[in-house]
Motif scaffolding. Structure first.
Motif, PDB file in Angstrom:
ATOM      1  N   LEU A  71       0.871  -1.176   0.000  1.00  0.00           N
ATOM      2  CA  LEU A  71       0.000   0.000   0.000  1.00  0.00           C
ATOM      3  C   LEU A  71       0.904   1.220   0.000  1.00  0.00           C
ATOM      4  N   LYS A  72       0.782   2.052  -1.047  1.00  0.00           N
ATOM      5  CA  LYS A  72       1.697   3.172  -1.245  1.00  0.00           C
ATOM      6  C   LYS A  72       0.935   4.486  -1.365  1.00  0.00           C
ATOM      7  N   ALA A  73       1.458   5.537  -0.748  1.00  0.00           N
ATOM      8  CA  ALA A  73       0.865   6.878  -0.831  1.00  0.00           C
ATOM      9  C   ALA A  73       1.913   7.858  -1.342  1.00  0.00           C
ATOM     10  N   THR A  74       1.496   8.742  -2.263  1.00  0.00           N
ATOM     11  CA  THR A  74       2.402   9.739  -2.848  1.00  0.00           C
ATOM     12  C   THR A  74       1.767  11.121  -2.768  1.00  0.00           C
ATOM     13  N   LYS A  75       2.578  12.100  -2.380  1.00  0.00           N
ATOM     14  CA  LYS A  75       2.083  13.472  -2.246  1.00  0.00           C
ATOM     15  C   LYS A  75       3.161  14.444  -2.707  1.00  0.00           C
ATOM     16  N   ASP A  76       2.800  15.424  -3.537  1.00  0.00           N
ATOM     17  CA  ASP A  76       3.743  16.450  -3.973  1.00  0.00           C
ATOM     18  C   ASP A  76       3.858  17.541  -2.912  1.00  0.00           C
ATOM     19  N   ILE A  77       5.084  17.851  -2.523  1.00  0.00           N
ATOM     20  CA  ILE A  77       5.348  18.933  -1.591  1.00  0.00           C
ATOM     21  C   ILE A  77       5.832  20.139  -2.389  1.00  0.00           C
ATOM     22  N   LYS A  78       5.072  21.206  -2.373  1.00  0.00           N
ATOM     23  CA  LYS A  78       5.406  22.389  -3.165  1.00  0.00           C
ATOM     24  C   LYS A  78       6.550  23.157  -2.513  1.00  0.00           C
ATOM     25  N   VAL A  79       7.596  23.402  -3.286  1.00  0.00           N
ATOM     26  CA  VAL A  79       8.755  24.151  -2.808  1.00  0.00           C
ATOM     27  C   VAL A  79       8.680  25.592  -3.299  1.00  0.00           C
ATOM     28  N   THR A  80       8.451  25.752  -4.594  1.00  0.00           N
ATOM     29  CA  THR A  80       8.219  27.074  -5.186  1.00  0.00           C
ATOM     30  C   THR A  80       7.029  26.960  -6.129  1.00  0.00           C
ATOM     31  N   ASP A  81       6.696  28.049  -6.791  1.00  0.00           N
ATOM     32  CA  ASP A  81       5.577  28.017  -7.724  1.00  0.00           C
ATOM     33  C   ASP A  81       5.823  27.087  -8.898  1.00  0.00           C
ATOM     34  N   SER A  82       7.092  26.827  -9.203  1.00  0.00           N
ATOM     35  CA  SER A  82       7.420  26.001 -10.356  1.00  0.00           C
ATOM     36  C   SER A  82       8.145  24.706 -10.005  1.00  0.00           C
ATOM     37  N   PHE A  83       8.321  24.414  -8.722  1.00  0.00           N
ATOM     38  CA  PHE A  83       9.078  23.228  -8.342  1.00  0.00           C
ATOM     39  C   PHE A  83       8.454  22.574  -7.118  1.00  0.00           C
ATOM     40  N   SER A  84       8.259  21.265  -7.214  1.00  0.00           N
ATOM     41  CA  SER A  84       7.732  20.490  -6.092  1.00  0.00           C
ATOM     42  C   SER A  84       8.491  19.169  -5.995  1.00  0.00           C
ATOM     43  N   ILE A  85       8.446  18.558  -4.825  1.00  0.00           N
ATOM     44  CA  ILE A  85       9.137  17.290  -4.592  1.00  0.00           C
ATOM     45  C   ILE A  85       8.100  16.232  -4.207  1.00  0.00           C
ATOM     46  N   PRO A  86       7.928  15.205  -5.030  1.00  0.00           N
ATOM     47  CA  PRO A  86       7.047  14.108  -4.642  1.00  0.00           C
ATOM     48  C   PRO A  86       7.677  13.283  -3.523  1.00  0.00           C
ATOM     49  N   ILE A  87       6.934  13.064  -2.454  1.00  0.00           N
ATOM     50  CA  ILE A  87       7.379  12.165  -1.396  1.00  0.00           C
ATOM     51  C   ILE A  87       6.423  10.977  -1.347  1.00  0.00           C
ATOM     52  N   PHE A  88       6.925   9.851  -0.914  1.00  0.00           N
ATOM     53  CA  PHE A  88       6.069   8.667  -0.877  1.00  0.00           C
ATOM     54  C   PHE A  88       6.418   7.801   0.324  1.00  0.00           C
ATOM     55  N   GLY A  89       5.417   7.100   0.780  1.00  0.00           N
ATOM     56  CA  GLY A  89       5.595   6.125   1.841  1.00  0.00           C
ATOM     57  C   GLY A  89       4.823   4.872   1.484  1.00  0.00           C
ATOM     58  N   GLN A  90       5.347   3.734   1.882  1.00  0.00           N
ATOM     59  CA  GLN A  90       4.639   2.498   1.565  1.00  0.00           C
ATOM     60  C   GLN A  90       4.878   1.446   2.639  1.00  0.00           C
ATOM     61  N   VAL A  91       3.874   0.609   2.803  1.00  0.00           N
ATOM     62  CA  VAL A  91       3.981  -0.571   3.655  1.00  0.00           C
ATOM     63  C   VAL A  91       3.964  -1.777   2.737  1.00  0.00           C
ATOM     64  N   THR A  92       4.974  -2.627   2.841  1.00  0.00           N
ATOM     65  CA  THR A  92       5.073  -3.814   2.001  1.00  0.00           C
ATOM     66  C   THR A  92       5.195  -5.046   2.885  1.00  0.00           C
ATOM     67  N   ALA A  93       4.397  -6.050   2.568  1.00  0.00           N
ATOM     68  CA  ALA A  93       4.482  -7.334   3.262  1.00  0.00           C
ATOM     69  C   ALA A  93       4.794  -8.427   2.251  1.00  0.00           C
ATOM     70  N   ASN A  94       5.632  -9.363   2.669  1.00  0.00           N
ATOM     71  CA  ASN A  94       5.925 -10.551   1.881  1.00  0.00           C
ATOM     72  C   ASN A  94       5.448 -11.759   2.685  1.00  0.00           C
ATOM     73  N   PRO A  95       4.199 -12.200   2.448  1.00  0.00           N
ATOM     74  CA  PRO A  95       3.666 -13.321   3.236  1.00  0.00           C
ATOM     75  C   PRO A  95       4.481 -14.597   3.099  1.00  0.00           C
ATOM     76  N   CYS A  96       5.067 -14.825   1.920  1.00  0.00           N
ATOM     77  CA  CYS A  96       5.852 -16.039   1.705  1.00  0.00           C
ATOM     78  C   CYS A  96       7.068 -16.068   2.623  1.00  0.00           C
ATOM     79  N   ALA A  97       7.772 -14.946   2.726  1.00  0.00           N
ATOM     80  CA  ALA A  97       8.969 -14.866   3.569  1.00  0.00           C
ATOM     81  C   ALA A  97       8.664 -14.430   4.990  1.00  0.00           C
ATOM     82  N   GLN A  98       7.400 -14.102   5.258  1.00  0.00           N
ATOM     83  CA  GLN A  98       6.964 -13.611   6.562  1.00  0.00           C
ATOM     84  C   GLN A  98       7.748 -12.364   6.983  1.00  0.00           C
TER      85      GLN A  98
END
Length: 234
Positions: free
Chosen positions: A195-222
């Motif tokens: 499950l991943k979430a992405t949000k643009d953080i505005k730095v200036t009127d013409s420049f922004s930085i996308p940040i993202f966070g995610q939770v990942t599970a691998n049931p096979c490897a636990q």
């Protein structure tokens, strides 16, 4: 595979010369606290640059990853030749890892039983509400199955994008259909629930930085992972 990559470079060069205004270029870099790929842990804090060109659905992309805090982390350099038409896409990727059959980690070592390259083909379709992709290794340093033979290691993934609270989200489920030590499975196994979430953080009127966070599970490897990162792109 070398011929495919060279042909792609020649095509891209020709297109740049004749239709420069229509060629799309991608230059970007991700910084992540962990490198998690298809539910597998490939390293800690990593820098992951991207350089690509595209024209009328045809693209050639270079992608890499290098660990910033641990010299033992995975080093990777991939080349992908892909074609997209509407929702349909198809592609071939040449993965190179610093670990593999070649102890000297030579990039230009392509011998069948001595290379660190893995060659993969993929096909998929984006339906808008959801997308599905199938990937299969067809050459190089692939894994083996229970009988010790080439596994043609495969991975299938479905993803659903959605928007919630002004944030772009995606839910992904990935599985390995057959036994292979490439993914550490003994048969069909779910290896990636993300499950991943992405949000643009505005730095200036013409420049922004996308940040993202995610939770990942691998049931096979636990195993389970919490990943944070950001993208730098002009």
């Amino acid at each position: 595979m070398k011929k495919i990559v060279l042909m792609a470079m020649m095509i891209a060069t020709g297109l740049s010369a004749t239709a420069q205004e229509s060629v799309e270029t991608t230059v970007a870099a991700d910084v992540v606290n962990q490198y998690i790929w298809r539910g597998q842990d490939l390293g800690n804090v990593s820098l992951q640059p991207t350089l690509g060109i595209g024209y009328k659905g045809l693209s050639l992309t270079a992608w890499g990853s290098v660990g910033l805090t641990d010299s033992n982390d995975t080093k990777e350099f991939d080349l992908t030749l892909a074609y997209t038409a509407g929702g349909f896409n198809i592609g071939v990727t040449d993965y190179w890892f610093n670990a593999g059959l070649d102890p000297d980690a030579r990039y230009f070592m392509y011998e069948a039983h001595g290379t660190n390259h893995v060659f993969e083909a993929n096909i998929g379709y984006d339906f808008g509400l959801a997308s599905i992709q199938w990937y299969t290794n067809f050459a190089g340093n692939d894994g083996v199955n229970k009988d010790g033979k080439r596994a043609y290691s495969s991975y299938v993934e479905a993803s659903v994008p959605f928007k919630l609270a002004a944030v772009d989200w995606s839910a992904t489920a990935g599985a390995v259909p057959f036994a292979t030590d490439f993914y550490g499975t003994s048969g069909f196994a779910v290896t990636n629930l993300t499950l991943k979430a992405t949000k643009d953080i505005k730095v200036t009127d013409s420049f922004s930085i996308p940040i993202f966070g995610q939770v990942t599970a691998n049931p096979c490897a636990q195993k389970a992972y919490l990943v944070f990162g950001f993208t730098l792109q002009p």
